[in-house]
Design a protein around this motif. Sequence first.
Motif, PDB file in Angstrom:
ATOM      1  N   HIS A 155       0.759  -1.272   0.036  1.00 42.18           N
ATOM      2  CA  HIS A 155       0.008  -0.073   0.075  1.00 42.18           C
ATOM      3  C   HIS A 155       0.709   1.390  -0.189  1.00 42.18           C
ATOM      4  CE1 HIS A 155      -4.626   1.099   0.866  1.00 42.18           C
ATOM      5  NE2 HIS A 155      -3.975   1.566   0.014  1.00 42.18           N
ATOM      6  N   ASP A 182     -10.134  -0.254   3.170  1.00 41.86           N
ATOM      7  CA  ASP A 182      -8.919  -1.108   4.023  1.00 41.86           C
ATOM      8  C   ASP A 182      -9.312  -1.631   5.437  1.00 41.86           C
ATOM      9  OD1 ASP A 182      -6.311  -1.296   5.430  1.00 41.86           O
ATOM     10  OD2 ASP A 182      -5.414  -0.105   3.473  1.00 41.86           O
ATOM     11  N   SER A 193       4.488   4.515  14.328  1.00 44.55           N
ATOM     12  CA  SER A 193       4.095   3.012  13.901  1.00 44.55           C
ATOM     13  C   SER A 193       4.780   2.162  14.490  1.00 44.55           C
ATOM     14  CB  SER A 193       4.802   3.110  12.514  1.00 44.55           C
ATOM     15  OG  SER A 193       5.134   1.711  12.105  1.00 44.55           O
ATOM     16  N   PRO A 194       3.981   1.041  15.042  1.00 43.21           N
ATOM     17  CA  PRO A 194       4.705   0.081  15.707  1.00 43.21           C
ATOM     18  C   PRO A 194       5.663  -1.027  15.044  1.00 43.21           C
ATOM     19  CG  PRO A 194       2.261  -0.405  15.452  1.00 43.21           C
ATOM     20  CD  PRO A 194       2.675   0.951  14.812  1.00 43.21           C
ATOM     21  N   SER A 195       5.200  -1.165  13.691  1.00 43.52           N
ATOM     22  CA  SER A 195       6.248  -1.986  12.681  1.00 43.52           C
ATOM     23  C   SER A 195       7.252  -1.393  11.872  1.00 43.52           C
ATOM     24  CB  SER A 195       4.920  -2.514  11.741  1.00 43.52           C
ATOM     25  OG  SER A 195       4.820  -1.524  10.980  1.00 43.52           O
ATOM     26  N   ASN A 197       6.676  -0.280   9.054  1.00 43.45           N
ATOM     27  CA  ASN A 197       6.230  -0.589   7.615  1.00 43.45           C
ATOM     28  C   ASN A 197       5.656   0.710   7.002  1.00 43.45           C
ATOM     29  OD1 ASN A 197       7.274  -3.177   8.027  1.00 43.45           O
ATOM     30  ND2 ASN A 197       5.532  -3.975   8.494  1.00 43.45           N
ATOM     31  N   GLU A 241      -1.901   6.327  15.649  1.00 44.73           N
ATOM     32  CA  GLU A 241      -2.625   6.736  14.350  1.00 44.73           C
ATOM     33  C   GLU A 241      -3.973   7.211  14.708  1.00 44.73           C
ATOM     34  OE1 GLU A 241      -2.780   3.878  11.163  1.00 44.73           O
ATOM     35  OE2 GLU A 241      -3.104   2.278  12.301  1.00 44.73           O
ATOM     36  N   ASP A 286      -7.477  -1.952  -0.704  1.00 48.14           N
ATOM     37  CA  ASP A 286      -6.654  -2.897  -0.172  1.00 48.14           C
ATOM     38  C   ASP A 286      -7.301  -4.161  -0.213  1.00 48.14           C
ATOM     39  OD1 ASP A 286      -5.146  -4.419   1.929  1.00 48.14           O
ATOM     40  OD2 ASP A 286      -3.974  -2.475   2.382  1.00 48.14           O
ATOM     41  N   ASP A 288      -6.934  -6.180   2.092  1.00 46.22           N
ATOM     42  CA  ASP A 288      -7.411  -6.757   3.485  1.00 46.22           C
ATOM     43  C   ASP A 288      -8.829  -6.231   3.963  1.00 46.22           C
ATOM     44  OD1 ASP A 288      -6.762  -4.203   4.370  1.00 46.22           O
ATOM     45  OD2 ASP A 288      -4.792  -4.628   5.204  1.00 46.22           O
ATOM     46  N   GLU A 331      -1.836  -4.842  -2.186  1.00 46.35           N
ATOM     47  CA  GLU A 331      -1.614  -5.573  -1.076  1.00 46.35           C
ATOM     48  C   GLU A 331      -1.649  -7.173  -1.502  1.00 46.35           C
ATOM     49  OE1 GLU A 331       0.042  -5.361   1.898  1.00 46.35           O
ATOM     50  OE2 GLU A 331       0.438  -3.178   2.033  1.00 46.35           O
TER      51      GLU A 331
HETATM   52  N1  LIG Z   1      -1.945  -1.211   4.126  1.00 43.76           N
HETATM   53  C1  LIG Z   1      -1.761  -2.053   5.153  1.00 43.76           C
HETATM   54  N2  LIG Z   1      -1.971  -3.367   4.733  1.00 43.76           N
HETATM   55  N3  LIG Z   1      -1.461  -1.697   6.229  1.00 43.76           N
HETATM   56  C2  LIG Z   1      -1.179  -2.379   7.342  1.00 43.76           C
HETATM   57  C3  LIG Z   1      -0.691  -1.631   8.467  1.00 43.76           C
HETATM   58  C4  LIG Z   1      -0.451  -2.096   9.792  1.00 43.76           C
HETATM   59  C5  LIG Z   1      -0.057  -1.483  10.989  1.00 43.76           C
HETATM   60  N4  LIG Z   1      -1.092  -0.549  11.284  1.00 43.76           N
HETATM   61  C6  LIG Z   1       1.386  -0.753  10.771  1.00 43.76           C
HETATM   62  O1  LIG Z   1       1.199   0.443  10.612  1.00 43.76           O
HETATM   63  O2  LIG Z   1       2.348  -1.622  10.454  1.00 43.76           O
END
Ligand SMILES: NC(=[NH2+])NCCC[C@H](N)C(=O)O
Length: 375
Positions: A155, A182, A193-195, A197, A241, A286, A288, A331
Motif C-alpha cells: 500500500h 482498507d 508506527s509499531p512496525s 512498515n 494513528e 486494499d 485486507d 496488497e
Molecule cells: N495497508 C496495510 N496493509 N497496512 C497495514 C498496517 C498495519 C499496521 N497498522 C502498521 O502500521 O504496521
Amino acid sequence: MRQQPRIHRNARRRRRLCGQSLSHSPRARIPRVAFRSGLCYRPGSGPRPGPHEGSRDLEADGLPSRPIALIGAPIEVGTSEPGAVMGPAALRTAGLVRVLRDLGLAVEDLGDASPDGPAADRGLPAVAAWTRALAREVEAALGQGRLPLVAGGDHSLSLGTVEGAMRHCAAAGRPLFVLWLDAHADFNTPETSPSGNVHGMPLAALCGEPGFDGLFADPGRVPLDPARIHLFGLRSIDAGERALVGARRVAVTDMREIDEFGVVAPLRRILERVAAADGHLHVSFDVDFLDPGIAPGVGTTVPGGATFREAHLIMEMLHDSGLVRSLDVVELNPFLDERGRSARVLVELVASLFGRRILDRPAPAAAVPSGSDRR
Ligand SMILES: NC(=[NH2+])NCCC[C@H](N)C(=O)O
C-alpha cells in the motif's frame, strides 16, 4: 436461455446514452449527467435536462468509458512480508485485462513501473524512489484522459498514485477525494508506527505529517486535505494513528458502522459529497478490506472484513456514480494466496467497478445518491 454477449449490451447502452437510439428504459430517459455534474434532477421537478446538457462524458453508463491505463507496481519495500512483488503478475494471470476488454473497454497495459533509482532496501528511501516514478506515471495517464489502474504491490504505492492524482487535480482546479477501502487506517508516522512498515503510513505522509522528509519530489507540495479522505472498512488501528486520525478529522466508516447500517448508506453519503463538489474520486482498494475467508492472499489479514456481496455492491455503486477517476488495487500477496483465489476475487470486483452487472435494472432508490438520476 439466450444471453447476448455482454460486450454488445454495453455497446448498446453507450449508443442509447449518446442519443443515437431511443429506448423505453427509464434510465435512458433520465441522463445520468444530473449526478455527475452535481445537479439535482428529479423526474417532475422541472425541465428535464437535454440528452447532452452539462455532459462531460455522456458516452458511458456509469463510469466514463475513458481508456484504462494499467500500471503494475511490483513494490514490497513498504512491508516486512515478502510476496506483494508478485501481485501485478497474479492480477494479470487472473485475467484483469481480459475482463475489462470483455466489457468493451479500451485497456492498455503499460507494464510494470520501475522506481526512480535503486530501491533495493526497505523503508522510506526505497519507497521514495517508487513514489516519484508512480506519481509521474499516474499524472501522465490522467493528463492523457486515461483512467490509471495501478496494480500492486504494497500500500505504500498509493503515495505515488495519490500524489500523481493530486498534481493532476491541482492543475485542473478540481478537488481530489480519496476513498480508502482498507482494514487499516494507514495513518501512522515513523514515530507512531509499531512496525516501521511504510505501507501503514501513506495517508499520514500524503497529509504532510512530520517524519517523511525526502519522500516527495517537491518538498513544497501542498499536502492532501485529511478532510477529503474517507476510511471505509476500518477494523484495526494503532494507538498513535488513532489519535492522529481523530485530531485531523479524517472521515471514517468502520466495520461497526457497516454492521449497523450496511455499506449503502455510508457510501452514498460519500458519493454525494464528491458529486456535489464535482470532485475526482481516487479509490484505493486494499485486499485486507475483504474478509480473509474470501481473500486470504494478503500479509495483514484482519478477521471480520467485507463480504463478497458487500464488496460487489460497493463496486457497483462506485460504477453507477461515475465519479471514480483513478484506482489502486493493493496488497495482493500471491505467495500467501490459495491457488489464485484472492486474485480472482479482485478481478471480479474490478469488473463490477467498471460496469459488469448481473442484469440491467434500475438501481433501488437508496443505492445511488439522492438527486442523481434514479436508475
Ligand atoms: N495497508 C496495510 N496493509 N497496512 C497495514 C498496517 C498495519 C499496521 N497498522 C502498521 O502500521 O504496521
